[in-house]
Design an enzyme around this catalytic site. Structure first.
Site, PDB file in Angstrom:
ATOM      1  N   ARG A 102       0.886  -1.183   0.000  1.00 12.77           N
ATOM      2  CA  ARG A 102       0.000   0.000   0.000  1.00 12.77           C
ATOM      3  C   ARG A 102       0.912   1.218   0.000  1.00 12.77           C
ATOM      4  O   ARG A 102       1.613   1.475   0.989  1.00 12.77           O
ATOM      5  CB  ARG A 102      -0.916  -0.002   1.222  1.00 12.77           C
ATOM      6  CG  ARG A 102      -1.616   1.330   1.417  1.00 12.77           C
ATOM      7  CD  ARG A 102      -2.767   1.269   2.393  1.00 12.77           C
ATOM      8  NE  ARG A 102      -3.924   0.631   1.802  1.00 12.77           N
ATOM      9  CZ  ARG A 102      -5.177   0.787   2.230  1.00 12.77           C
ATOM     10  NH1 ARG A 102      -5.445   1.544   3.267  1.00 12.77           N
ATOM     11  NH2 ARG A 102      -6.180   0.176   1.629  1.00 12.77           N
ATOM     12  N   HIS A 136      -6.973   0.564  -6.872  1.00 12.62           N
ATOM     13  CA  HIS A 136      -7.222  -0.257  -5.684  1.00 12.62           C
ATOM     14  C   HIS A 136      -7.869  -1.562  -6.187  1.00 12.62           C
ATOM     15  O   HIS A 136      -9.073  -1.800  -6.009  1.00 12.62           O
ATOM     16  CB  HIS A 136      -8.147   0.496  -4.723  1.00 12.62           C
ATOM     17  CG  HIS A 136      -8.155  -0.038  -3.319  1.00 12.62           C
ATOM     18  ND1 HIS A 136      -7.419  -1.140  -2.927  1.00 12.62           N
ATOM     19  CD2 HIS A 136      -8.823   0.382  -2.206  1.00 12.62           C
ATOM     20  CE1 HIS A 136      -7.638  -1.372  -1.633  1.00 12.62           C
ATOM     21  NE2 HIS A 136      -8.482  -0.458  -1.177  1.00 12.62           N
ATOM     22  N   GLN A 193      -9.981  -3.963  -3.993  1.00 19.83           N
ATOM     23  CA  GLN A 193     -11.295  -3.393  -3.699  1.00 19.83           C
ATOM     24  C   GLN A 193     -12.245  -3.618  -4.883  1.00 19.83           C
ATOM     25  O   GLN A 193     -13.384  -4.060  -4.708  1.00 19.83           O
ATOM     26  CB  GLN A 193     -11.133  -1.892  -3.421  1.00 19.83           C
ATOM     27  CG  GLN A 193     -12.420  -1.213  -2.991  1.00 19.83           C
ATOM     28  CD  GLN A 193     -12.847  -1.629  -1.603  1.00 19.83           C
ATOM     29  OE1 GLN A 193     -12.077  -1.542  -0.660  1.00 19.83           O
ATOM     30  NE2 GLN A 193     -14.074  -2.089  -1.463  1.00 19.83           N
ATOM     31  N   ASP A 226     -17.161   7.082  -2.467  1.00 19.34           N
ATOM     32  CA  ASP A 226     -15.920   6.956  -1.686  1.00 19.34           C
ATOM     33  C   ASP A 226     -15.655   8.345  -1.100  1.00 19.34           C
ATOM     34  O   ASP A 226     -16.308   9.327  -1.458  1.00 19.34           O
ATOM     35  CB  ASP A 226     -14.782   6.494  -2.617  1.00 19.34           C
ATOM     36  CG  ASP A 226     -13.451   6.273  -1.883  1.00 19.34           C
ATOM     37  OD1 ASP A 226     -13.451   6.184  -0.632  1.00 19.34           O
ATOM     38  OD2 ASP A 226     -12.405   6.199  -2.560  1.00 19.34           O
ATOM     39  N   CYS A 263     -16.451   1.813  -0.310  1.00 19.40           N
ATOM     40  CA  CYS A 263     -15.316   0.948   0.061  1.00 19.40           C
ATOM     41  C   CYS A 263     -14.947   1.108   1.533  1.00 19.40           C
ATOM     42  O   CYS A 263     -14.327   0.208   2.102  1.00 19.40           O
ATOM     43  CB  CYS A 263     -14.121   1.266  -0.835  1.00 19.40           C
ATOM     44  SG  CYS A 263     -13.634   2.994  -0.754  1.00 19.40           S
ATOM     45  N   ARG A 265     -13.671  -8.476   0.802  1.00 22.14           N
ATOM     46  CA  ARG A 265     -12.250  -8.149   0.578  1.00 22.14           C
ATOM     47  C   ARG A 265     -11.414  -9.399   0.828  1.00 22.14           C
ATOM     48  O   ARG A 265     -10.508  -9.724   0.062  1.00 22.14           O
ATOM     49  CB  ARG A 265     -11.810  -7.013   1.521  1.00 22.14           C
ATOM     50  CG  ARG A 265     -12.368  -5.632   1.166  1.00 22.14           C
ATOM     51  CD  ARG A 265     -11.822  -5.133  -0.162  1.00 22.14           C
ATOM     52  NE  ARG A 265     -10.372  -5.138  -0.163  1.00 22.14           N
ATOM     53  CZ  ARG A 265      -9.605  -4.172   0.349  1.00 22.14           C
ATOM     54  NH1 ARG A 265     -10.163  -3.102   0.858  1.00 22.14           N
ATOM     55  NH2 ARG A 265      -8.277  -4.254   0.304  1.00 22.14           N
TER      56      ARG A 265
HETATM   57  N1   CP Z   1     -11.363  -0.064   1.780  1.00 25.99           N
HETATM   58  C1   CP Z   1     -10.109  -0.087   2.311  1.00 25.99           C
HETATM   59  O1   CP Z   1      -9.113  -0.303   1.618  1.00 25.99           O
HETATM   60  O2   CP Z   1     -10.071   0.143   3.648  1.00 25.99           O
HETATM   61  P1   CP Z   1      -8.753   0.395   4.503  1.00 25.99           P
HETATM   62  O3   CP Z   1      -8.167   1.697   4.045  1.00 25.99           O
HETATM   63  O4   CP Z   1      -9.214   0.428   5.926  1.00 25.99           O
HETATM   64  O5   CP Z   1      -7.789  -0.732   4.250  1.00 25.99           O
HETATM   65  N1  NVA Z   2      -9.778   6.678  -2.237  1.00 26.40           N
HETATM   66  C1  NVA Z   2      -9.481   6.294  -0.878  1.00 26.40           C
HETATM   67  C2  NVA Z   2      -9.726   4.842  -0.678  1.00 26.40           C
HETATM   68  C3  NVA Z   2      -9.532   4.342   0.722  1.00 26.40           C
HETATM   69  C4  NVA Z   2      -9.743   2.876   0.852  1.00 26.40           C
HETATM   70  C5  NVA Z   2      -8.045   6.666  -0.543  1.00 26.40           C
HETATM   71  O1  NVA Z   2      -7.164   6.473  -1.390  1.00 26.40           O
HETATM   72  O2  NVA Z   2      -7.811   7.151   0.558  1.00 26.40           O
END
Ligand code: CP
Ligand code: NVA
Length: 302
Positions: free
Chosen positions: A101, A128, A131, A222, A261, A289
């Site tokens: 990440r 993502h 997701q 989102d 999400c 997930r």
């Molecule tokens: N939806 C998602 O990726 O959640 P987190 O940021 O909590 O991992």
């Molecule tokens: N678009 C959001 C998704 C979080 C799961 C971000 O990147 O923060």
């Protein structure tokens, strides 16, 4: 040769449909998959916070008989102590996969170039994919054939939106992305998704008008500010408030379900009222997930 998952744009449509089927199978008959990752270790390198991704990978890998090592690169910065490529090359000496990440997609590309183990994108600035796959798994469970389903994504055109477009394109769905002006999706990623859609009959579009969400089965939103974006909420709130998912929008569009999400900001991008209603698929998305990621891991490492 190893395969990575940086984005589903470089995967075959048949592989994506197979992942949905495998995820359903793992979810419904977990006892058959208890040893798929026996003896395997997966390292999670997280530059940003996470609840769902971190925990669903850790518990999911455990359920498949594997081992997850979490590296908190927020505390131990990826860049600085040694080159990112050296970190990845070292991880490749012990681990069987990296789950990353990161702030920049190029960091993941650096990982893939530096080691021979699969790299899985657990969110970057552009995509993502875990997701997106989990969400289409949820839609498959809810609606059956997603090629007959219309998803309206409403809000900020971001990493999640891009992955929904790409997975939706592989699965032949209709996806309309509705954003305020200047918050549209990345044009080159939209074109990648359109290329896939040509082969599957998916219908992709974008617009700034809420009326284009009419006839949708699902409204998806989102956060208006993704992690790493330090724009003050006060400067964008007025622009985004008309795009809030609320009861009125459900009635205007006729959608039966809402998705997000998470993490969600109650009464900003979605009202609490709708989030907690019978229309909500949010917790099913969160559960899925794990099943979607387990299908990815079983495919890349099993
Ligand atoms: N939806 C998602 O990726 O959640 P987190 O940021 O909590 O991992
Ligand atoms: N678009 C959001 C998704 C979080 C799961 C971000 O990147 O923060």
């Amino acid at each position: 040769m190893k395969q990575d998952l940086l984005s589903f744009a470089s995967w075959e449509t048949s592989q994506v449909t197979a992942l949905i089927e495998l995820a359903l199978e793992i979810k419904n008959t977990p006892e058959k998959y208890q040893s798929v990752l026996a003896g395997k270790s997966i390292v999670g390198v997280f530059e940003k916070p996470s609840l769902r991704t971190r925990v669903s990978f850790d518990i999911g890998i455990n359920k498949l008989g594997g081992h997850f090592v979490y590296l908190d690169s927020k505390a131990n910065h990826l860049e600085g102590r040694e080159a990112v490529a050296d970190t990845a090359a070292n991880l490749g000496c012990w681990a069987d996969a990296i789950v990353g990440r990161v702030f920049k997609h190029s960091t993941l590309e650096g990982f893939t170039a530096a080691c021979d183990i699969p790299v899985i994108n657990a969110l970057c600035d552009l995509y993502h994919p875990c997701q997106g796959l989990a969400d289409f798994l949820t839609m498959t469970e809810t609606f059956g054939d997603v090629s007959q389903t219309k998803l309206a994504y409403i809000g900020d055109g971001n990493n999640v939106t891009h992955s929904l477009l790409i997975v939706g394109a592989h699965l032949g769905a209709e996806v309309v992305v509705i954003t305020p002006e200047s918050f549209e999706v990345d044009q080159s990623i939209f074109e990648q998704a359109q290329l896939i859609a040509k082969g599957t009959g998916a219908k992709l579009s974008y617009s700034n008008h809420l009326n284009d969400a009419k006839g949708s089965n699902v409204l998806y939103t989102d956060t208006w500010l993704s992690m790493g974006d330090d724009t003050p909420l006060s400067t964008i709130k007025q622009t985004f408030m008309p795009y809030q998912i609320n009861q009125q929008l459900l009635e205007l569009t006729g959608a039966s379900h809402v998705m997000h999400c998470q993490p969600a900001h109650r009464d900003l991008e979605i009202t609490s009222n709708v989030m907690d209603s019978k229309h909500s698929l949010l917790l099913q998305q969160a559960e899925n997930r794990m099943h979607a990621q387990n299908a990815i891991l079983a495919t890349l490492l099993g």
